[in-house]
Design an enzyme around this catalytic site. Sequence first.
Site, PDB file in Angstrom:
ATOM      1  N   LYS A 177       0.859  -1.179   0.000  1.00 50.64           N
ATOM      2  CA  LYS A 177       0.000   0.000   0.000  1.00 50.64           C
ATOM      3  C   LYS A 177       0.897   1.231   0.000  1.00 50.64           C
ATOM      4  CE  LYS A 177      -1.695   2.962   2.160  1.00 50.64           C
ATOM      5  NZ  LYS A 177      -1.619   4.478   1.965  1.00 50.64           N
ATOM      6  N   GLY A 229       6.792   5.718   8.063  1.00 46.66           N
ATOM      7  CA  GLY A 229       5.989   6.938   8.061  1.00 46.66           C
ATOM      8  C   GLY A 229       6.117   7.672   9.375  1.00 46.66           C
ATOM      9  N   SER A 230       5.100   8.433   9.701  1.00 45.46           N
ATOM     10  CA  SER A 230       5.150   9.300  10.881  1.00 45.46           C
ATOM     11  C   SER A 230       5.032   8.493  12.162  1.00 45.46           C
ATOM     12  CB  SER A 230       4.033  10.332  10.821  1.00 45.46           C
ATOM     13  OG  SER A 230       2.773   9.723  11.070  1.00 45.46           O
ATOM     14  N   THR A 231       5.569   9.065  13.223  1.00 43.97           N
ATOM     15  CA  THR A 231       5.486   8.413  14.524  1.00 43.97           C
ATOM     16  C   THR A 231       4.044   8.293  14.991  1.00 43.97           C
ATOM     17  OG1 THR A 231       7.715   9.125  15.143  1.00 43.97           O
ATOM     18  CG2 THR A 231       6.211   8.587  16.936  1.00 43.97           C
ATOM     19  N   GLY A 234       2.498   5.491  13.170  1.00 39.46           N
ATOM     20  CA  GLY A 234       3.166   4.284  13.624  1.00 39.46           C
ATOM     21  C   GLY A 234       2.653   3.803  14.969  1.00 39.46           C
ATOM     22  N   GLU A 251       9.323   1.974  10.984  1.00 39.13           N
ATOM     23  CA  GLU A 251      10.434   2.898  10.708  1.00 39.13           C
ATOM     24  C   GLU A 251       9.824   4.285  10.673  1.00 39.13           C
ATOM     25  OE1 GLU A 251      12.686   5.410   9.607  1.00 39.13           O
ATOM     26  OE2 GLU A 251      12.391   4.711   7.547  1.00 39.13           O
ATOM     27  N   CYS A 285      13.613  11.013   6.381  1.00 42.93           N
ATOM     28  CA  CYS A 285      13.407  10.786   7.812  1.00 42.93           C
ATOM     29  C   CYS A 285      14.706  10.879   8.596  1.00 42.93           C
ATOM     30  CB  CYS A 285      12.735   9.436   8.042  1.00 42.93           C
ATOM     31  SG  CYS A 285      13.690   8.018   7.452  1.00 42.93           S
ATOM     32  N   GLU A 384       9.780  17.193  13.990  1.00 42.90           N
ATOM     33  CA  GLU A 384      10.203  16.835  12.637  1.00 42.90           C
ATOM     34  C   GLU A 384       9.456  17.708  11.633  1.00 42.90           C
ATOM     35  OE1 GLU A 384      11.176  12.790  10.245  1.00 42.90           O
ATOM     36  OE2 GLU A 384       9.186  12.886  11.153  1.00 42.90           O
TER      37      GLU A 384
END
Length: 481
Positions: A177, A229-231, A234, A251, A285, A384
């Site tokens: 995806k 992707g983003s925390t 995640g 990650e 990242c 970030e």
Amino acid sequence: MPVDQIGDVYVAGRWRTSGSERRTAVVDPTTEDPLAEVVSADAADVDAAVRAADAVARDWGATPVVERCRLVVRLAEEIERRASGLTETITRENGTPVAESAHAPTTAAAHLRHCAEVGPSLFAEDVRPNPMAPGDTLVQRRPLGVAGLITPWNYPLSLIVVKLGPALVAGCPVVIKPAAETPLAARMLMDAVEAAGLPAGVVNLVTGDGATGQALVEHPLVRTISFTGSTAVGRSIGEACGRALRPVVLELGGKSPALVLDDADPEVIARSILKVSMRNTGQTCKACTRLIVPNTRRGEIVDLVADVVSSAPLGDPFDPSTFFGPLVSARQRDRVLGYLESGHAEGAKAVVGGGTPAGRDRGFFVEPTVFDDVTPSMRIAREEIFGPVLSVLGYDGLDEGVALANDTPYGLAATIFSRDEGRAAAVAVRIEAGTIGINHYGSNAAAPFAGHRDSGLGVEFGLEGIEEYLALTSVHRLPRG
């Protein structure tokens, strides 16, 4: 406009039309013109893709590893045959400067070949004598099953392949995806998958937004998830996988430091700082976006970095000389501009950039920006940004510099600049990060890439990255005779 006449989702070795009425526009970030319209796959599409993968999971897992690796190498070859088209597509849909995107197919192919080269060693016979009783144990590594691969927009081909190669070598069929903003390179990849001769159902593709990804994460036949992707996202995926007791690799984000020691070579900094801190227009990242410098050399280093950043060309990403292209979307541009406003409001000094480029009425461009007079509590020093923004912080002693480097909830990457590599290596031991460069920053496909703390869970790259798709089984045996 439709993306093409092939179909919407790639399931069981062929393109199919989706029943979903939701579509996502893909926009050229340089011109703001529409490129395509791609389906946002619904739960029925995801179910079909997962079931197609599950139907071949036993056969693919039982395929000898040398044959799996042979097909992975074939996929590498097919990607290389499509290098020019993939390069153009990545630049067109993501705004990645062609000087960067031109390396993506070659790097992807190299990563696949490396997985195929080292992967078989994991399946060598592993017999361990029992130290406390007669007999021994045969340790087996078995594929987990269907893997859901959810990838971001900043590297539309590379970040699929770093998951796809290990999963295939391990014996796991996959459902991919990609990000809603950049699905076109992933669609091209399916053509390479088919040409490589991978069995139908081993690689499947669904496009869409967060709802599509959620359906994949929550599907009961998915045995493992790998997400980049983003925390924030995640955490949500980690929670869902935790409830299902399902392995997950996350990650996630970073706010990585570039720590300059007092003996650092200015020429090395000048040569490395763009790649270290602003690669892919800052949409990376692992970018080291906090430049931590000794106050005794602060003025010198700020001037040096300002010269380098201001001299790097911004503009048409198809121009090979361009270093800074547009950001991926209007939303991302506005997000980065919001951080620039925050930096100004909190008292940081923009020595380069600080707004939007003059004379660019179209395209999602932001000025590459270097902020000085940054304090650790400012948003630009803590959050970030994912854009071309570098924050300079000063320190008076090495202990303070190390403390500033570690003053973040993240732990993804770091760079240390010093003329003395031994001294830099000693400092690296004190930095809380999963991957650290000395006088440069890069990654190594043979070495694990793993974030600490809020930067994620699990490992990519190396043998360790392949092992994430394997489950261990111990078969205990009595002595023969």
